[in-house]
Design an enzyme around this catalytic site. Sequence first.
Site, short mmCIF file in Angstrom:
data_model
loop_
_atom_site.label_atom_id
_atom_site.label_comp_id
_atom_site.label_asym_id
_atom_site.label_seq_id
_atom_site.Cartn_x
_atom_site.Cartn_y
_atom_site.Cartn_z
NE ARG A 109 18.74 -16.40 8.70
CZ ARG A 109 17.80 -16.84 7.87
NH1 ARG A 109 18.09 -17.79 7.00
NH2 ARG A 109 16.57 -16.37 7.93
CB THR A 113 25.74 -11.22 6.44
OG1 THR A 113 25.72 -11.86 7.73
CG2 THR A 113 26.33 -9.82 6.58
CG ASP A 205 11.65 -18.15 13.52
OD1 ASP A 205 11.79 -19.02 14.43
OD2 ASP A 205 12.51 -17.29 13.31
CG ASP A 208 9.73 -16.71 16.42
OD1 ASP A 208 10.47 -16.68 17.42
OD2 ASP A 208 9.77 -15.86 15.52
#
Length: 214
Positions: A109, A113, A205, A208
């Site tokens: 990603r 944006t 996340d 992670d």
Amino acid sequence: MQYKNYKNVVILEHPLLKHKITLLRDKNTGTTEFRSLIEEIAMLEAYEALWDLPLVDVEVETPIEKCMSPVIDGKKFAIVPILRAGLGMVNGIHTLVPGAKVGHIGLYRDPETHEPHAYYSKLPEQLDQRLVVVLDPMLATGGSAVEAIRFVKEQKAQQIKFLCIIASPEGLERLAETHPDIGIYVGNLDRGLNENAYICPGLGDAGDRIFGTK
């Protein structure tokens, strides 16, 4: 539970699933436990989502006699995780269907944006003859899921399901509207996205936390 007017969206409500998602959210849950919970949740979701897997009759011999009995036709099933977090869900589903083929789609990603960019893909052959289950623990903006499913469709897949653990309303609606012909199964629908396009309250996340990176 059906979500709004989207007939292709199912919000799963099993108590065991909700319990494990709560443990998953906890910031004090370590990498090993987090990874195990992801696999267990994926297994529970797959149990609900794969009710229509194709069966084939085989001959077995019981202690009493021979008979024909159904088994899952593993040749008709493919698991496709979105890298890298989707990898955490694979083992849970593979435990249920060991004969399933596994493909991979790599997307990252853009930090500004928040749109997805592809960097890798490897899929099983004859996707047009398989039920393809795309995996990603988090459905945030929906961009990665939309792109991954678009790519799978380009490879002639006709039967597609998407499994995620936590979704935002924004991402869920984007995916359901872009791909109304696929089944979407969600472990929990969260409040929404923050300014960084992270799901709130979410769990941080997922990649992670699965792999112990930051």
